[in-house]
Motif scaffolding. Sequence first.
Motif, PDB file in Angstrom:
ATOM      1  N   LEU A 194      -3.959 -12.041 -37.482  1.00 59.03           N
ATOM      2  CA  LEU A 194      -4.552 -11.545 -38.722  1.00 59.03           C
ATOM      3  C   LEU A 194      -6.038 -11.867 -38.725  1.00 59.03           C
TER       4      LEU A 194
ATOM      5  N   GLN B 268      -3.813 -19.547 -35.620  1.00 57.32           N
ATOM      6  CA  GLN B 268      -4.079 -18.364 -36.416  1.00 57.32           C
ATOM      7  C   GLN B 268      -2.754 -17.854 -36.980  1.00 57.32           C
TER       8      GLN B 268
ATOM      9  N   ASP C 171       0.433 -11.371 -37.393  1.00 62.07           N
ATOM     10  CA  ASP C 171       0.541 -10.238 -38.317  1.00 62.07           C
ATOM     11  C   ASP C 171       1.975  -9.720 -38.357  1.00 62.07           C
TER      12      ASP C 171
ATOM     13  N   LEU D 224      -3.911 -18.820 -45.265  1.00 62.20           N
ATOM     14  CA  LEU D 224      -4.246 -17.490 -44.745  1.00 62.20           C
ATOM     15  C   LEU D 224      -5.702 -17.159 -45.112  1.00 62.20           C
TER      16      LEU D 224
ATOM     17  N   ALA E  77      -7.426 -13.199 -43.990  1.00 66.75           N
ATOM     18  CA  ALA E  77      -6.240 -12.612 -43.363  1.00 66.75           C
ATOM     19  C   ALA E  77      -6.208 -11.105 -43.594  1.00 66.75           C
TER      20      ALA E  77
END
Length: 720
Positions: free
Chosen positions: A407, A421, A424, A458, A461
């Motif tokens: 993301l 990270q 997605d 996030l 994001a």
Amino acid sequence: MEYMEPRVLELNGADVQVIVDARSEQVPRIVHWGRPLGLDAAGREAFADASQSQIASNSIDTPVPFSVVPDASRGWVGAPGIEGHRQGRDFALQLSTRSVELQAPSDPRIQTRLVTTLADQALEIDAELIIDLLTSGLVRTRLTVRNAGASPYTVDAVRLGFPVPTRAGEVLDFAGRHMREAQAQRHALTVGTHAREGRHGRTGHDASLLYAVGTDGFGFRHGEVWAAQTAWSGNHRTFVERQTNGRTILGGEEILLPGEVELATGAEYTTPWIYGSYGEGIDGVGRRFHQHLRARDRHRATPRPVVLNTWEAVYFDHQPDAVFELATKAAGVGVERFVLDDGWFLGRRSKQSGLGDWTVDRSIWPDGLLPLAEHVRGLGMEFGLWFEPEMINPESDAARANPEWILSPGHRQPPTSRYQQVLDLQNPAAYAHVKDAIVGLVRELDLAFIKWDHNRDLTDAGHDGGRAAVHGQTLAFYRLLDELHAEFPDLEIESCSSGGARADLEVLERADRIWASDCIDAHERQRIDLWTSVTVPPELLGSHIGSSIAHATKRRHALSYRAMTALMSNLGIEWDLREASPEELEALRGWVALYKQLRPLLHTGDVVRGDHPDPALSIRGVVAQDRADALFSVAAVATGVGAPPGAVTLPGLDPAALYDVSAAAPADGVLQYNGHPLPAWWSTGVRTTGEALGHAGIQLPALAPDHALLIRATRAGEED
Ligand code: GLA
């Protein structure tokens, strides 16, 4: 559909009444949420009339409605219920009621459902508002907005709320951080907007488990309390807004990032459920959440097993022989579920690499994990495994091969957090990658349990080259859990997010346990578990006995304190038992046995907490539903104002019943001065009434700080 029979409706049950004025075309108004008022239909109409406020000085010329969806188009100047537009136009939405229907759904958790369909014909928006009164007495609401027009409609915010009376003068909400969740804070409810916002892309350590307002000085056992939770594991906001016209709204919303919800023709956006709980004292409010969660279809009837989790025992140092030995030691003290934490998959020698490569690291586990799973099962325990499915280390094969799975806002990478990270989950290939890996391992290892972690916020994001992705990611996470549950109905899942950062009501529809904190220090856990258990019943709350020096704080505690703290919840162990002495193992075996004996009571009874003037004392208990049995824990979380502490009340018992009260476990924290005796009942037990125990209280022995007592009260018979 036509607007039908105008009425003032009531939703009634579990000692709560919600009265809804649905007599006009405006969005229905809740005119009462609280204890039942005992009004017939005509009485409700008169009451609804009497609850209309006068038109204020310098106000618009028609009464301003005060509805569940605050209506800016009719003069509400607080935060509006709906904010949206079509490319900068069509902002002034005015919903009118098309139909109102009371339903009795087949879901046993719902007592009555009020469904209102709404529309703004000019702006071509339809909506459906649901207000449920649940069997537990919780009330909840959500709104679905549908774009009936030809061009896209952008939803920026949808806020829903319940009215609370002006006599609510104080707010209780929660702050917190990693290793220090559920810190209660209080302040006066003054004019203005007071809010707790979570923009972490997960529920958050600082999330308001509960946003409560109440009459001045409300406590665990007294005062009227109205509380809300925005049941959502992404960005969200829960607020109370008091206006100068005497109106106060307690509400919540999902925080939508720019452009996150853009509705094509026919598309819909549904808000999270906003839950409300009304009751006497914080206990009265908390009981409803427990009842609601205990009535979930997936709520486990089986005894909540004693867990051993390997994290603080071995961290990343996975040496098969050591882990096998740990399992053997665990079985020896009575552990029922052995959970292999972080460190088992490809390249995962530290936090810096491996997330995303969900195959067993053969350089560490040359024969895979099946031999360990079989060893664990051979010892009579279940086997569980740690995953962090929504995350990816840039240092992983998965990230190197599929950089587009991360993301990001499109033109740069977000900062790493814990070197990782976010994966997605709206990318079908990334979703399938992680789901297939989990499914494969659940099958291969016959996993009974997954500890499902989520260890970063996030930040930045985005996906699809720059569209904000938190809303979609949160829904994809729910979908992933739902699909796994459909495939493996017996698989249990623990919701962990760097400790307790994902413990909201929506994730609890899909989880069987929450990990309340990475801080296993009993001193801290007394507070964290006490407050977390206001919404989360003890059987769903994981609490572990750590090693004698707490890793998070370096405090040293006696085993009795660590054990008495953990056994009030779903007890586990997170301690390298290979280093424990034979005496410690023997004592631990005793605590585990006591937990097993007490858990039928602890995991079905009514949770109560004691109000005591000395903040050094933390009083918790569980009273059986028939009030024939109860267990109380009294912990000294600091040196007391008084030593001995004076009379301590044991709440929640049947006032008319006689109870036999006695110490339920040896207490090595009791302080005896100069050889003088302790209160006589402490060694002999005492028989007295629930009224005497709950109202007047009994003298407890003085307790050293960071020590606790367990007290059992069992009904001896009814008083004459
Ligand atoms: C998080 C969890 C811990 C542990 C570690 C493993 O911090 O909250 O309990 O599982 O991750 O990395």
